[in-house]
Design a protein around this motif. Structure first.
Motif, mmCIF file in Angstrom:
data_model
loop_
_atom_site.group_PDB
_atom_site.id
_atom_site.type_symbol
_atom_site.label_atom_id
_atom_site.label_comp_id
_atom_site.label_asym_id
_atom_site.label_seq_id
_atom_site.Cartn_x
_atom_site.Cartn_y
_atom_site.Cartn_z
ATOM 1 N N PHE A 41 0.702 -1.127 -0.207
ATOM 2 C CA PHE A 41 0.078 -0.050 -0.078
ATOM 3 C C PHE A 41 0.844 1.329 0.154
ATOM 4 O O PHE A 41 0.450 2.156 -0.635
ATOM 5 C CB PHE A 41 -0.873 -0.057 1.373
ATOM 6 N N ASP A 42 2.007 1.034 0.671
ATOM 7 C CA ASP A 42 2.914 2.269 0.762
ATOM 8 C C ASP A 42 3.498 2.769 -0.529
ATOM 9 O O ASP A 42 3.369 3.974 -1.163
ATOM 10 C CB ASP A 42 3.970 2.203 1.700
ATOM 11 N N VAL A 43 3.745 1.702 -1.176
ATOM 12 C CA VAL A 43 4.407 1.606 -2.673
ATOM 13 C C VAL A 43 3.130 2.171 -3.780
ATOM 14 O O VAL A 43 3.514 3.076 -4.520
ATOM 15 C CB VAL A 43 5.160 0.518 -3.236
ATOM 16 N N MET A 44 2.198 1.639 -3.518
ATOM 17 C CA MET A 44 0.939 1.778 -4.394
ATOM 18 C C MET A 44 0.687 3.414 -4.444
ATOM 19 O O MET A 44 0.396 4.202 -5.107
ATOM 20 C CB MET A 44 -0.232 1.021 -3.983
ATOM 21 N N CYS A 45 0.260 3.739 -2.900
ATOM 22 C CA CYS A 45 -0.278 5.260 -2.888
ATOM 23 C C CYS A 45 0.839 6.362 -3.243
ATOM 24 O O CYS A 45 0.597 7.310 -3.742
ATOM 25 C CB CYS A 45 -0.603 5.199 -1.286
ATOM 26 N N CYS A 46 2.107 6.154 -2.855
ATOM 27 C CA CYS A 46 3.262 7.212 -3.131
ATOM 28 C C CYS A 46 3.321 7.027 -4.625
ATOM 29 O O CYS A 46 3.522 8.221 -5.327
ATOM 30 C CB CYS A 46 4.540 6.554 -2.505
ATOM 31 N N SER A 47 3.140 5.846 -5.345
ATOM 32 C CA SER A 47 3.258 5.919 -6.953
ATOM 33 C C SER A 47 2.164 6.594 -7.643
ATOM 34 O O SER A 47 2.385 7.157 -8.379
ATOM 35 C CB SER A 47 3.428 4.321 -7.276
ATOM 36 N N ALA A 48 1.162 6.106 -7.032
ATOM 37 C CA ALA A 48 -0.141 6.974 -7.703
ATOM 38 C C ALA A 48 -0.202 8.549 -7.506
ATOM 39 O O ALA A 48 -0.379 9.207 -8.432
ATOM 40 C CB ALA A 48 -1.384 6.184 -6.938
ATOM 41 N N SER A 49 0.383 9.088 -6.365
ATOM 42 C CA SER A 49 0.436 10.397 -5.944
ATOM 43 C C SER A 49 1.617 10.987 -7.084
ATOM 44 O O SER A 49 1.259 12.098 -7.512
ATOM 45 C CB SER A 49 1.173 10.585 -4.576
ATOM 46 N N ILE A 50 2.601 10.322 -7.216
ATOM 47 C CA ILE A 50 3.612 10.850 -8.034
ATOM 48 C C ILE A 50 3.067 10.729 -9.716
ATOM 49 O O ILE A 50 3.466 11.603 -10.168
ATOM 50 C CB ILE A 50 4.924 9.947 -8.194
ATOM 51 N N LEU A 51 2.384 9.781 -10.174
ATOM 52 C CA LEU A 51 1.825 9.436 -11.377
ATOM 53 C C LEU A 51 0.800 10.791 -11.505
ATOM 54 O O LEU A 51 0.609 11.210 -12.804
ATOM 55 C CB LEU A 51 1.506 8.095 -11.757
ATOM 56 N N ASN A 52 -0.250 10.969 -10.404
ATOM 57 C CA ASN A 52 -0.811 11.657 -10.749
ATOM 58 C C ASN A 52 -0.491 13.290 -10.864
ATOM 59 O O ASN A 52 -0.980 13.974 -11.786
ATOM 60 C CB ASN A 52 -2.078 11.815 -9.162
ATOM 61 N N LEU A 53 0.738 13.518 -10.302
ATOM 62 C CA LEU A 53 1.367 14.829 -10.442
ATOM 63 C C LEU A 53 1.783 15.051 -11.747
ATOM 64 O O LEU A 53 1.713 15.970 -12.430
ATOM 65 C CB LEU A 53 2.562 15.110 -9.517
ATOM 66 N N CYS A 54 2.573 13.759 -12.467
ATOM 67 C CA CYS A 54 2.775 13.852 -13.663
ATOM 68 C C CYS A 54 1.713 14.042 -14.733
ATOM 69 O O CYS A 54 1.709 14.870 -15.676
ATOM 70 C CB CYS A 54 3.777 12.504 -14.050
ATOM 71 N N LEU A 55 0.675 13.271 -14.461
ATOM 72 C CA LEU A 55 -0.506 13.823 -15.521
ATOM 73 C C LEU A 55 -1.211 15.006 -15.189
ATOM 74 O O LEU A 55 -1.589 15.539 -16.404
ATOM 75 C CB LEU A 55 -1.663 12.808 -14.876
ATOM 76 N N ILE A 56 -1.053 15.732 -14.079
ATOM 77 C CA ILE A 56 -1.591 17.037 -13.717
ATOM 78 C C ILE A 56 -0.440 17.952 -14.877
ATOM 79 O O ILE A 56 -0.921 18.975 -15.322
ATOM 80 C CB ILE A 56 -1.532 17.403 -12.620
ATOM 81 N N SER A 57 0.815 17.581 -14.518
ATOM 82 C CA SER A 57 1.699 18.590 -15.374
ATOM 83 C C SER A 57 1.698 18.399 -16.899
ATOM 84 O O SER A 57 1.665 19.375 -17.553
ATOM 85 C CB SER A 57 3.165 17.856 -15.003
ATOM 86 N N LEU A 58 1.193 17.076 -17.164
ATOM 87 C CA LEU A 58 0.846 16.936 -18.713
ATOM 88 C C LEU A 58 -0.239 17.550 -19.316
ATOM 89 O O LEU A 58 -0.263 18.224 -20.281
ATOM 90 C CB LEU A 58 0.830 15.355 -19.159
ATOM 91 N N ASP A 59 -1.387 17.502 -18.349
ATOM 92 C CA ASP A 59 -2.560 18.219 -18.678
ATOM 93 C C ASP A 59 -2.354 19.677 -18.848
ATOM 94 O O ASP A 59 -2.835 20.423 -19.806
ATOM 95 C CB ASP A 59 -3.467 18.054 -17.674
#
Length: 98
Positions: A41-59
């Motif tokens: 869960f630690d890896v999943m939530c932290c990875s999802a947070s980082i990937l969400n930031l990448c998607l927001i930047s791409l958007d």
């Protein structure tokens, strides 16, 4: 932004309390099988947070580069697919190894 909020909320509610116990006692005090689940869960939530930031930047990048074509490119369906892909990649990266 809601997906980023969800991932950060999960970090605060699911990941941080066992990590706090681990720091206070200096060892893992919960059941042994929960350790690998907590780590996933630690890896999943932290990875999802980082990937969400990448998607927001791409958007934001796509909106600045082509503002007139943005509405045609970024539909609600595509945005949902990107969010689902983010959480799927994060879940696969964390739960597949265990």
């Amino acid at each position: 932004l809601v997906s980023l909020f969800a991932s950060d909320l999960l970090v605060g509610l699911v990941v941080m309390p066992p990590a706090m116990l681990n720091q206070l006692y200096g060892r893992w005090v919960l059941r042994g099988d929960l350790c690998s689940l907590w780590a996933a869960f630690d890896v999943m939530c932290c990875s999802a947070s980082i990937l969400n930031l990448c998607l927001i930047s791409l958007d934001r990048y796509l909106l600045i580069i082509c503002p007139l074509k943005y509405q045609l490119r970024m539909t609600p369906g595509r945005a949902l697919c990107l969010i689902l892909a983010t959480w799927t990649v994060a879940a696969l990266a964390s739960f597949l190894p265990i």
